[in-house]
Design a protein around this motif. Structure first.
Motif, PDB file in Angstrom:
ATOM      1  N   VAL A  33       0.833  -1.202   0.000  1.00  0.00           N
ATOM      2  CA  VAL A  33       0.000   0.000   0.000  1.00  0.00           C
ATOM      3  C   VAL A  33       0.869   1.254   0.000  1.00  0.00           C
ATOM      4  N   THR A  34       1.966   1.239   0.750  1.00  0.00           N
ATOM      5  CA  THR A  34       2.871   2.383   0.788  1.00  0.00           C
ATOM      6  C   THR A  34       3.449   2.671  -0.593  1.00  0.00           C
ATOM      7  N   PHE A  35       3.903   1.634  -1.292  1.00  0.00           N
ATOM      8  CA  PHE A  35       4.472   1.837  -2.616  1.00  0.00           C
ATOM      9  C   PHE A  35       3.421   2.277  -3.625  1.00  0.00           C
ATOM     10  N   VAL A  36       2.212   1.742  -3.521  1.00  0.00           N
ATOM     11  CA  VAL A  36       1.153   2.158  -4.443  1.00  0.00           C
ATOM     12  C   VAL A  36       0.805   3.630  -4.222  1.00  0.00           C
ATOM     13  N   LEU A  37       0.677   4.024  -2.962  1.00  0.00           N
ATOM     14  CA  LEU A  37       0.376   5.429  -2.681  1.00  0.00           C
ATOM     15  C   LEU A  37       1.505   6.349  -3.127  1.00  0.00           C
ATOM     16  N   ALA A  38       2.749   5.916  -2.947  1.00  0.00           N
ATOM     17  CA  ALA A  38       3.883   6.725  -3.400  1.00  0.00           C
ATOM     18  C   ALA A  38       3.872   6.850  -4.925  1.00  0.00           C
ATOM     19  N   TYR A  39       3.540   5.777  -5.612  1.00  0.00           N
ATOM     20  CA  TYR A  39       3.484   5.803  -7.075  1.00  0.00           C
ATOM     21  C   TYR A  39       2.371   6.729  -7.560  1.00  0.00           C
ATOM     22  N   LEU A  40       1.200   6.613  -6.944  1.00  0.00           N
ATOM     23  CA  LEU A  40       0.088   7.470  -7.343  1.00  0.00           C
ATOM     24  C   LEU A  40       0.345   8.921  -6.959  1.00  0.00           C
ATOM     25  N   GLY A  41       0.984   9.148  -5.815  1.00  0.00           N
ATOM     26  CA  GLY A  41       1.284  10.499  -5.372  1.00  0.00           C
ATOM     27  C   GLY A  41       2.315  11.186  -6.240  1.00  0.00           C
ATOM     28  N   LYS A  42       3.185  10.424  -6.879  1.00  0.00           N
ATOM     29  CA  LYS A  42       4.199  11.008  -7.752  1.00  0.00           C
ATOM     30  C   LYS A  42       3.546  11.739  -8.915  1.00  0.00           C
ATOM     31  N   GLY A  43       2.467  11.214  -9.423  1.00  0.00           N
ATOM     32  CA  GLY A  43       1.765  11.862 -10.527  1.00  0.00           C
ATOM     33  C   GLY A  43       1.180  13.205 -10.121  1.00  0.00           C
ATOM     34  N   LEU A  44       0.829  13.347  -8.860  1.00  0.00           N
ATOM     35  CA  LEU A  44       0.282  14.612  -8.388  1.00  0.00           C
ATOM     36  C   LEU A  44       1.368  15.666  -8.229  1.00  0.00           C
ATOM     37  N   ARG A  45       2.616  15.231  -7.966  1.00  0.00           N
ATOM     38  CA  ARG A  45       3.707  16.176  -7.730  1.00  0.00           C
ATOM     39  C   ARG A  45       4.393  16.634  -9.007  1.00  0.00           C
ATOM     40  N   VAL A  46       4.165  15.952 -10.113  1.00  0.00           N
ATOM     41  CA  VAL A  46       4.833  16.284 -11.375  1.00  0.00           C
ATOM     42  C   VAL A  46       4.220  17.556 -11.937  1.00  0.00           C
ATOM     43  N   ARG A  47       5.077  18.502 -12.312  1.00  0.00           N
ATOM     44  CA  ARG A  47       4.594  19.750 -12.926  1.00  0.00           C
ATOM     45  C   ARG A  47       4.358  19.512 -14.398  1.00  0.00           C
ATOM     46  N   LYS A  48       3.254  19.964 -14.858  1.00  0.00           N
ATOM     47  CA  LYS A  48       2.925  19.807 -16.283  1.00  0.00           C
ATOM     48  C   LYS A  48       3.133  21.145 -16.989  1.00  0.00           C
ATOM     49  N   ASN A  49       3.768  21.096 -18.147  1.00  0.00           N
ATOM     50  CA  ASN A  49       3.948  22.312 -18.953  1.00  0.00           C
ATOM     51  C   ASN A  49       2.603  22.725 -19.558  1.00  0.00           C
ATOM     52  N   ARG A  50       2.315  23.988 -19.455  1.00  0.00           N
ATOM     53  CA  ARG A  50       1.055  24.491 -20.009  1.00  0.00           C
ATOM     54  C   ARG A  50       1.284  25.175 -21.359  1.00  0.00           C
ATOM     55  N   GLY A  51       2.527  25.226 -21.800  1.00  0.00           N
ATOM     56  CA  GLY A  51       2.822  25.787 -23.097  1.00  0.00           C
ATOM     57  C   GLY A  51       3.100  27.268 -23.085  1.00  0.00           C
ATOM     58  N   ASN A  52       2.528  28.013 -22.155  1.00  0.00           N
ATOM     59  CA  ASN A  52       2.740  29.466 -22.141  1.00  0.00           C
ATOM     60  C   ASN A  52       3.669  29.900 -21.032  1.00  0.00           C
ATOM     61  N   GLU A  53       4.294  28.978 -20.346  1.00  0.00           N
ATOM     62  CA  GLU A  53       5.205  29.343 -19.251  1.00  0.00           C
ATOM     63  C   GLU A  53       6.635  29.201 -19.673  1.00  0.00           C
TER      64      GLU A  53
END
Length: 53
Positions: A33-53
């Motif tokens: 469960v710890t590894f699954v939550l860490a894996y899913l949480g990583k996606g929330l921490r990744v910054r996504k480029n919006r193209g205008n920044e």
């Protein structure tokens, strides 16, 4: 890292997981469960480029 090494480590992880789940179910599920939550949480921490920044 070669493909053989990657698949070897994956097979070793699978064997350890199956053995651990049979003998230490509570600890194994806690770690899983710890590894699954860490894996899913990583996606929330990744910054996504919006193209205008």
């Amino acid at each position: 890292m070669s493909t053989k090494v990657k698949y070897g480590l994956l097979a070793l992880l699978l064997i350890i997981t199956v053995t651990g789940t049979n003998y230490f179910f509570n600890w194994s599920m806690m770690v899983l469960v710890t590894f699954v939550l860490a894996y899913l949480g990583k996606g929330l921490r990744v910054r996504k480029n919006r193209g205008n920044e």
